[in-house]
Scaffold this motif. Structure first.
Motif, PDB file in Angstrom:
ATOM      1  N   ARG A  87      -7.367  10.617  -7.957  1.00  0.00           N
ATOM      2  CA  ARG A  87      -7.615   9.341  -7.273  1.00  0.00           C
ATOM      3  C   ARG A  87      -7.464   9.474  -5.759  1.00  0.00           C
ATOM      4  O   ARG A  87      -8.261   8.917  -5.002  1.00  0.00           O
ATOM      5  CB  ARG A  87      -6.622   8.299  -7.808  1.00  0.00           C
ATOM      6  N   ARG A 118     -10.115   2.299   1.637  1.00  0.00           N
ATOM      7  CA  ARG A 118      -9.556   2.128   0.284  1.00  0.00           C
ATOM      8  C   ARG A 118      -8.169   2.738   0.230  1.00  0.00           C
ATOM      9  O   ARG A 118      -7.885   3.751   0.876  1.00  0.00           O
ATOM     10  CB  ARG A 118     -10.463   2.782  -0.744  1.00  0.00           C
ATOM     11  N   ASN A 119      -7.300   2.107  -0.614  1.00  0.00           N
ATOM     12  CA  ASN A 119      -5.922   2.550  -0.678  1.00  0.00           C
ATOM     13  C   ASN A 119      -5.373   2.365  -2.090  1.00  0.00           C
ATOM     14  O   ASN A 119      -5.856   1.523  -2.856  1.00  0.00           O
ATOM     15  CB  ASN A 119      -5.037   1.751   0.285  1.00  0.00           C
ATOM     16  N   TYR A 158     -14.043   8.877   0.181  1.00  0.00           N
ATOM     17  CA  TYR A 158     -14.677   7.591   0.497  1.00  0.00           C
ATOM     18  C   TYR A 158     -14.341   7.157   1.930  1.00  0.00           C
ATOM     19  O   TYR A 158     -15.226   6.738   2.696  1.00  0.00           O
ATOM     20  CB  TYR A 158     -14.210   6.523  -0.499  1.00  0.00           C
ATOM     21  N   ASN A 159     -13.062   7.268   2.309  1.00  0.00           N
ATOM     22  CA  ASN A 159     -12.650   6.821   3.646  1.00  0.00           C
ATOM     23  C   ASN A 159     -13.269   7.674   4.746  1.00  0.00           C
ATOM     24  O   ASN A 159     -13.648   7.151   5.810  1.00  0.00           O
ATOM     25  CB  ASN A 159     -11.127   6.861   3.748  1.00  0.00           C
ATOM     26  N   TYR A 205       0.845  -1.188   0.000  1.00  0.00           N
ATOM     27  CA  TYR A 205       0.000   0.000   0.000  1.00  0.00           C
ATOM     28  C   TYR A 205       0.879   1.236   0.000  1.00  0.00           C
ATOM     29  O   TYR A 205       1.992   1.236   0.545  1.00  0.00           O
ATOM     30  CB  TYR A 205      -0.908   0.025   1.231  1.00  0.00           C
ATOM     31  N   ILE A 264     -10.410   8.737  -2.971  1.00  0.00           N
ATOM     32  CA  ILE A 264     -10.207   7.736  -1.916  1.00  0.00           C
ATOM     33  C   ILE A 264     -10.375   8.366  -0.529  1.00  0.00           C
ATOM     34  O   ILE A 264     -11.002   7.775   0.366  1.00  0.00           O
ATOM     35  CB  ILE A 264      -8.813   7.082  -2.069  1.00  0.00           C
TER      36      ILE A 264
END
Length: 418
Positions: free
Chosen positions: A303, A325-326, A310-311, A281, A307
């Protein structure tokens, strides 16, 4: 010459020769005169016909008459008149020897058949050479059809010669030959198979002269240079020649690269095998460092923002990278390859460009590049592909990725010093 047959005979009797001796001397003298006359006629007519054809070839724009000369058609035609002269005067020469006359006449008639076949073969070879100069026909198996016709012509000539020698009616000879058809089929098995295969190859357009084919069974990998009734000749890339039976093209599997050569690109399909332990990661620090790479800077910005949103919305505990997500270094590297290929000047952008990850193996994770080079020439294609993979292999350390390699003796010795 017939006016002198008795004159020479009487002359030999008048000088004291016996009747038998006079007959033989008369025959030899007349035969010598006939041979000289035939030789002179052949020489003169051959010269006249050759000069006429040469003058005609110079005046005309087509190269057909040049090919007639190259295939010796005028020379073969020139033999017809001397042969007719010989056949006409043989009865005069051997009038005292009917048995000799019969043998010589049969021999001349057989030679007439052979001469006819020579002329037909010369004309067909001329036609073949001429058709090969036409753009629409130069890649067709014309040799096969010429050979088929000549096989039938030689068989017919051979049967005619036998019928002449043994004084058999030709129709009766053909009837008797039917009983031996099974043996003939066995003898000409390969020819018949080749003939059928040649027709199928031509009708289905399976192979043309100039096609690059790969036929592993026969070790062939190169360009087709000749297609005949029985064989197909392939000049391999090491300049050796492989001969393949024509019927093998329809009975076995082979690869024809014509589709590639006539398309807009040549496929590149090769994988990098990455060490699985190098996949990880990415931290924020890693991402900030990778943003220095121009091709993926905007991608990483967009991106990373998606992410993080979302996190946050899913209350992901980022104290542990695994949560939420990563981005991974392998995923970013895959995106970098895609961007690199799409801006590469030697890659056809109108054809498929794909970077895919294959199933992990004991040799690492395969990352396959699937694209098409615009230049299909072999040397240039190899250069383009090598240039791409040179760059990608050199780029791996920027993503903290490693190529999988089996340990060498040097590595083992370093890890296990004595």
């Amino acid at each position: 010459m017939s006016n002198y047959k008795y004159l020479l005979y009487d002359y030999f009797l008048s000088v004291g020769a016996s009747e038998t001796t006079a007959e033989y001397l008369n025959m030899l003298a007349l035969l010598l005169v006939l041979l000289i006359a035939v030789f002179i006629a052949d020489f003169v007519i051959r010269k006249l016909i050759r000069v006429s054809f040469t003058q005609l070839a110079i005046k005309t724009k087509t190269n057909f008459d040049d090919l007639l000369i190259a295939n010796k058609v005028p020379r073969n035609i020139a033999h017809i008149v001397p042969l007719l002269i010989a056949i006409e005067f043989i009865p005069t020469v051997f009038f005292h020897f009917p048995s000799f006359e019969d043998i010589v006449e049969k021999g001349l008639k057989v030679f007439a058949i052979v001469l006819t076949l020579w002329i037909v073969r010369s004309l067909l070879n001329t036609l073949k050479d001429y058709l090969k100069t036409l753009p629409n026909l130069k890649d067709k198996p014309i040799d096969s059809y010429i050979q088929v016709f000549m096989i039938f012509a030689w068989v017919a000539g051979f049967m005619s010669a036998i019928a002449i020698v043994y004084k058999i009616d030709f129709i009766d000879f053909l009837t008797g030959l039917g009983a031996a058809s099974a043996v003939i089929l066995l003898i000409f098995k390969d020819t018949i198979l080749g003939f059928v295969a040649s027709i199928q190859v031509s009708i289905n357009d399976m192979v043309r002269i100039g096609d690059w084919i790969t036929f592993e069974k026969y070790g062939a990998d190169g360009d087709v240079i000749e297609i005949t009734l029985a064989t197909v000749k392939v000049q391999n890339f090491d300049k050796t020649i492989t001969t393949i039976p024509t019927y093998a093209l329809i009975s076995d599997s082979f690869k024809n690269w014509r589709g590639m050569t006539s398309s807009d690109g040549r496929r590149i399909k090769r994988a990098l095998f990455l060490k699985q332990s190098s996949v990880k990661y990415l931290t924020d620090t890693d991402i900030q460092e990778l943003k220095k790479i121009q091709l993926i800077a905007s991608y990483l910005e967009t991106r990373q923002s998606d992410i993080e949103s979302y996190n946050v919305s899913n209350n992901a505990d980022k104290a542990l990278l695994l949560n939420g997500r990563n981005l991974t270094n392998l995923g970013v590297f895959r995106k970098y390859i895609d961007a690199y290929l799409n801006q590469h000047s030697a890659i056809n952008k109108d054809m498929m460009i794909m970077v895919r990850q294959l199933a992990p193996t004991t040799q690492g994770v395969p990352l396959e590049i699937y694209a098409f080079s615009s230049d299909k020439r072999w040397a240039n294609y190899e250069y383009i592909m090598a240039d791409i993979f040179d760059h990608l292999i050199a780029a791996l350390p920027y993503f903290d990725l490693e190529i999988f390699e089996l340990p060498s003796n040097a590595t083992i010795n370093i890890q296990n010093p004595s």
